[in-house]
Write a protein that holds these residues in place. Structure first.
Motif, PDB file in Angstrom:
ATOM      1  N   ASP A 215       0.849  11.803  -9.958  1.00 48.11           N
ATOM      2  CA  ASP A 215       0.104  13.062  -9.837  1.00 48.11           C
ATOM      3  C   ASP A 215       1.027  14.266  -9.969  1.00 48.11           C
ATOM      4  O   ASP A 215       0.677  15.259 -10.613  1.00 48.11           O
ATOM      5  CB  ASP A 215      -0.649  13.108  -8.514  1.00 48.11           C
ATOM      6  CG  ASP A 215      -1.848  12.172  -8.489  1.00 48.11           C
ATOM      7  OD1 ASP A 215      -2.301  11.759  -9.579  1.00 48.11           O
ATOM      8  OD2 ASP A 215      -2.320  11.859  -7.369  1.00 48.11           O
TER       9      ASP A 215
ATOM     10  N   ILE B  68       0.841  -1.208   0.000  1.00 46.85           N
ATOM     11  CA  ILE B  68       0.000   0.000   0.000  1.00 46.85           C
ATOM     12  C   ILE B  68       0.867   1.245   0.000  1.00 46.85           C
ATOM     13  O   ILE B  68       0.595   2.206  -0.736  1.00 46.85           O
ATOM     14  CB  ILE B  68      -0.961  -0.019   1.206  1.00 46.85           C
ATOM     15  CG1 ILE B  68      -2.034  -1.091   0.992  1.00 46.85           C
ATOM     16  CG2 ILE B  68      -1.598   1.345   1.424  1.00 46.85           C
ATOM     17  CD1 ILE B  68      -2.895  -1.348   2.210  1.00 46.85           C
ATOM     18  N   SER B  69       1.938   1.232   0.790  1.00 46.25           N
ATOM     19  CA  SER B  69       2.847   2.371   0.841  1.00 46.25           C
ATOM     20  C   SER B  69       3.493   2.608  -0.525  1.00 46.25           C
ATOM     21  O   SER B  69       3.590   3.752  -0.984  1.00 46.25           O
ATOM     22  CB  SER B  69       3.912   2.117   1.908  1.00 46.25           C
ATOM     23  OG  SER B  69       4.913   3.082   1.853  1.00 46.25           O
ATOM     24  N   THR B  70       3.915   1.537  -1.170  1.00 49.74           N
ATOM     25  CA  THR B  70       4.543   1.660  -2.486  1.00 49.74           C
ATOM     26  C   THR B  70       3.548   2.195  -3.512  1.00 49.74           C
ATOM     27  O   THR B  70       3.888   3.068  -4.321  1.00 49.74           O
ATOM     28  CB  THR B  70       5.086   0.291  -2.946  1.00 49.74           C
ATOM     29  OG1 THR B  70       6.011  -0.184  -1.974  1.00 49.74           O
ATOM     30  CG2 THR B  70       5.771   0.390  -4.294  1.00 49.74           C
ATOM     31  N   VAL B  71       2.335   1.711  -3.492  1.00 53.99           N
ATOM     32  CA  VAL B  71       1.305   2.180  -4.429  1.00 53.99           C
ATOM     33  C   VAL B  71       1.001   3.656  -4.176  1.00 53.99           C
ATOM     34  O   VAL B  71       0.877   4.443  -5.126  1.00 53.99           O
ATOM     35  CB  VAL B  71       0.028   1.313  -4.312  1.00 53.99           C
ATOM     36  CG1 VAL B  71      -1.138   1.950  -5.045  1.00 53.99           C
ATOM     37  CG2 VAL B  71       0.289  -0.082  -4.841  1.00 53.99           C
ATOM     38  N   ASP B  72       0.899   4.053  -2.917  1.00 56.18           N
ATOM     39  CA  ASP B  72       0.625   5.458  -2.596  1.00 56.18           C
ATOM     40  C   ASP B  72       1.753   6.370  -3.088  1.00 56.18           C
ATOM     41  O   ASP B  72       1.491   7.447  -3.631  1.00 56.18           O
ATOM     42  CB  ASP B  72       0.413   5.640  -1.096  1.00 56.18           C
ATOM     43  CG  ASP B  72      -0.910   5.067  -0.623  1.00 56.18           C
ATOM     44  OD1 ASP B  72      -1.790   4.784  -1.470  1.00 56.18           O
ATOM     45  OD2 ASP B  72      -1.063   4.879   0.612  1.00 56.18           O
ATOM     46  N   ARG B  73       3.012   5.955  -2.899  1.00 58.11           N
ATOM     47  CA  ARG B  73       4.149   6.758  -3.387  1.00 58.11           C
ATOM     48  C   ARG B  73       4.119   6.869  -4.904  1.00 58.11           C
ATOM     49  O   ARG B  73       4.377   7.943  -5.463  1.00 58.11           O
ATOM     50  CB  ARG B  73       5.474   6.151  -2.931  1.00 58.11           C
ATOM     51  CG  ARG B  73       5.827   6.427  -1.495  1.00 58.11           C
ATOM     52  CD  ARG B  73       7.287   6.119  -1.195  1.00 58.11           C
ATOM     53  NE  ARG B  73       7.715   4.819  -1.671  1.00 58.11           N
ATOM     54  CZ  ARG B  73       7.684   3.690  -0.964  1.00 58.11           C
ATOM     55  NH1 ARG B  73       7.231   3.713   0.269  1.00 58.11           N
ATOM     56  NH2 ARG B  73       8.105   2.560  -1.476  1.00 58.11           N
ATOM     57  N   THR B  74       3.799   5.763  -5.575  1.00 58.01           N
ATOM     58  CA  THR B  74       3.739   5.774  -7.040  1.00 58.01           C
ATOM     59  C   THR B  74       2.626   6.689  -7.532  1.00 58.01           C
ATOM     60  O   THR B  74       2.821   7.463  -8.480  1.00 58.01           O
ATOM     61  CB  THR B  74       3.532   4.337  -7.576  1.00 58.01           C
ATOM     62  OG1 THR B  74       4.584   3.511  -7.093  1.00 58.01           O
ATOM     63  CG2 THR B  74       3.504   4.312  -9.087  1.00 58.01           C
ATOM     64  N   LYS B  75       1.465   6.649  -6.885  1.00 58.34           N
ATOM     65  CA  LYS B  75       0.360   7.533  -7.256  1.00 58.34           C
ATOM     66  C   LYS B  75       0.745   8.994  -7.053  1.00 58.34           C
ATOM     67  O   LYS B  75       0.425   9.854  -7.883  1.00 58.34           O
ATOM     68  CB  LYS B  75      -0.884   7.216  -6.431  1.00 58.34           C
ATOM     69  CG  LYS B  75      -1.627   5.994  -6.881  1.00 58.34           C
ATOM     70  CD  LYS B  75      -2.863   5.795  -6.012  1.00 58.34           C
ATOM     71  CE  LYS B  75      -3.656   4.591  -6.409  1.00 58.34           C
ATOM     72  NZ  LYS B  75      -4.834   4.387  -5.542  1.00 58.34           N
ATOM     73  N   ALA B  76       1.424   9.281  -5.951  1.00 63.46           N
ATOM     74  CA  ALA B  76       1.844  10.661  -5.680  1.00 63.46           C
ATOM     75  C   ALA B  76       2.819  11.141  -6.749  1.00 63.46           C
ATOM     76  O   ALA B  76       2.722  12.289  -7.219  1.00 63.46           O
ATOM     77  CB  ALA B  76       2.474  10.755  -4.296  1.00 63.46           C
ATOM     78  N   ARG B  77       3.760  10.282  -7.154  1.00 60.98           N
ATOM     79  CA  ARG B  77       4.698  10.663  -8.209  1.00 60.98           C
ATOM     80  C   ARG B  77       3.985  10.896  -9.533  1.00 60.98           C
ATOM     81  O   ARG B  77       4.292  11.855 -10.254  1.00 60.98           O
ATOM     82  CB  ARG B  77       5.766   9.587  -8.389  1.00 60.98           C
ATOM     83  CG  ARG B  77       7.054   9.899  -7.658  1.00 60.98           C
ATOM     84  CD  ARG B  77       8.074   8.894  -8.017  1.00 60.98           C
ATOM     85  NE  ARG B  77       7.511   7.625  -7.520  1.00 60.98           N
ATOM     86  CZ  ARG B  77       8.137   6.499  -7.430  1.00 60.98           C
ATOM     87  NH1 ARG B  77       9.348   6.404  -7.837  1.00 60.98           N
ATOM     88  NH2 ARG B  77       7.570   5.422  -6.958  1.00 60.98           N
TER      89      ARG B  77
END
Length: 97
Positions: free
Chosen positions: A87, A76-85
């Motif tokens: 965006d 989940i942390s990795t997916v959230d970081r990827t989404k933030a990048r």
């Protein structure tokens, strides 16, 4: 110096594999000594593998709950970081246009 903590996914997979190997061994011994039925014809090894899988699945589900939760949090942390990048990149592209 302390050793680096292994990745949660690698640790979970290794523990899951160890549980399967142990169950495979137990199933093989049980089939060899006639405690469990052997497979049909030459399918004995396939039967033992299936028994090992059948035994290891619920054991892994119960015994590895903490490791599974850690792995899930890491994903989940990795997916959230990827989404933030993504965006941030999208915002920069919009600003340039």
């Amino acid at each position: 110096m302390s050793a680096a903590k292994p990745n949660a996914m690698i640790r979970y997979t290794a523990l899951r594999l160890l549980i399967f190997v142990g169950c495979f061994f137990v199933a093989g011994v049980a089939v060899h000594f006639g405690l469990l039925p052997s497979g049909l014809g030459g399918s004995n090894i396939v039967w033992v593998v299936l028994l090992g899988l059948l035994l290891s699945a619920p054991l892994s589900y119960v015994a590895l709950r903490r490791q599974r939760d850690e792995m899930s949090a890491q994903i989940i942390s990795t997916v959230d970081r990827t989404k933030a990048r993504l965006d941030a990149n999208r915002t920069r592209e919009d600003a340039v246009q």
